[in-house]
Scaffold this active site. Structure first.
Site, PDB file in Angstrom:
ATOM      1  N   ILE A  31       4.507  82.535   9.209  1.00 22.62           N
ATOM      2  CA  ILE A  31       4.256  81.766   7.992  1.00 22.62           C
ATOM      3  C   ILE A  31       5.540  81.122   7.456  1.00 22.62           C
ATOM      4  O   ILE A  31       5.486  80.137   6.710  1.00 22.62           O
ATOM      5  CB  ILE A  31       3.602  82.677   6.925  1.00 22.62           C
ATOM      6  CG1 ILE A  31       2.786  81.876   5.929  1.00 22.62           C
ATOM      7  CG2 ILE A  31       4.613  83.565   6.227  1.00 22.62           C
ATOM      8  CD1 ILE A  31       1.866  82.729   5.062  1.00 22.62           C
ATOM      9  N   HIS A 100       6.065  93.856  15.763  1.00 20.16           N
ATOM     10  CA  HIS A 100       5.776  92.468  16.142  1.00 20.16           C
ATOM     11  C   HIS A 100       6.970  91.900  16.886  1.00 20.16           C
ATOM     12  O   HIS A 100       8.122  92.147  16.513  1.00 20.16           O
ATOM     13  CB  HIS A 100       5.457  91.609  14.916  1.00 20.16           C
ATOM     14  CG  HIS A 100       6.404  91.798  13.774  1.00 20.16           C
ATOM     15  ND1 HIS A 100       6.341  92.887  12.939  1.00 20.16           N
ATOM     16  CD2 HIS A 100       7.458  91.048  13.348  1.00 20.16           C
ATOM     17  CE1 HIS A 100       7.311  92.792  12.029  1.00 20.16           C
ATOM     18  NE2 HIS A 100       8.006  91.687  12.262  1.00 20.16           N
TER      19      HIS A 100
END
Ligand code: 5GP
Length: 122
Positions: A31, A100
């Site tokens: 994002i 991640h």
């Protein structure tokens, strides 16, 4: 372990720009991109940090790199090159406690990446 925003992305409770999905993993655009191409590859299994990876997780954790390379190829950054990073805990700069793999590319990247301004010890 408490649920993170990434569990909500896996469960499609909040939107994300998904690039790849299979039974074990999900790849989606970051994002707040730090490079022209910046996406994250996560396991669907919620593992908080690298420190929490067990031998049983070997396959799924290795799979993250396979997915990273596949998506990098799809986005056209594989041949020029890219960087993968997995941050761990505070000093590693981790903010979301669901492991991640960051994949950054689309421009030449410097090394070392940067030095964060850390609070001096008392
Ligand atoms: P970390 O600092 O934990 O290594 O990286 C977490 C990353 O997740 C950051 O780069 C941040 O921009 C990204 N991120 C945090 N929340 C969201 C979100 O809701 N959606 C997406 N797509 N990325 C997020």
């Amino acid at each position: 372990m408490s649920e993170t925003i990434f569990t909500k992305i896996i469960n499609k409770e909040i939107p994300a720009d998904i690039l790849y999905e299979d039974e074990q993993s999900l790849a989606f655009k970051d994002i707040n991109p730090q490079a022209p191409v910046h996406f994250l590859v996560i396991p669907k299994k919620a593992i908080a940090t690298i420190n929490d990876i067990t031998p049983d997780d070997r396959e799924v954790v290795g799979h993250l790199s396979v997915v990273a390379a596949k998506v990098a190829q799809k986005l056209g950054i594989a041949d020029e090159g890219y960087r993968t990073v997995m941050n761990c805990n505070e000093f590693g700069g981790q903010t979301v406690y669901h492991i991640h793999l960051h994949v950054l590319g689309g421009k030449p990247l410097g090394w070392p990446p940067y030095t964060a301004k850390m609070k001096e010890p008392e």
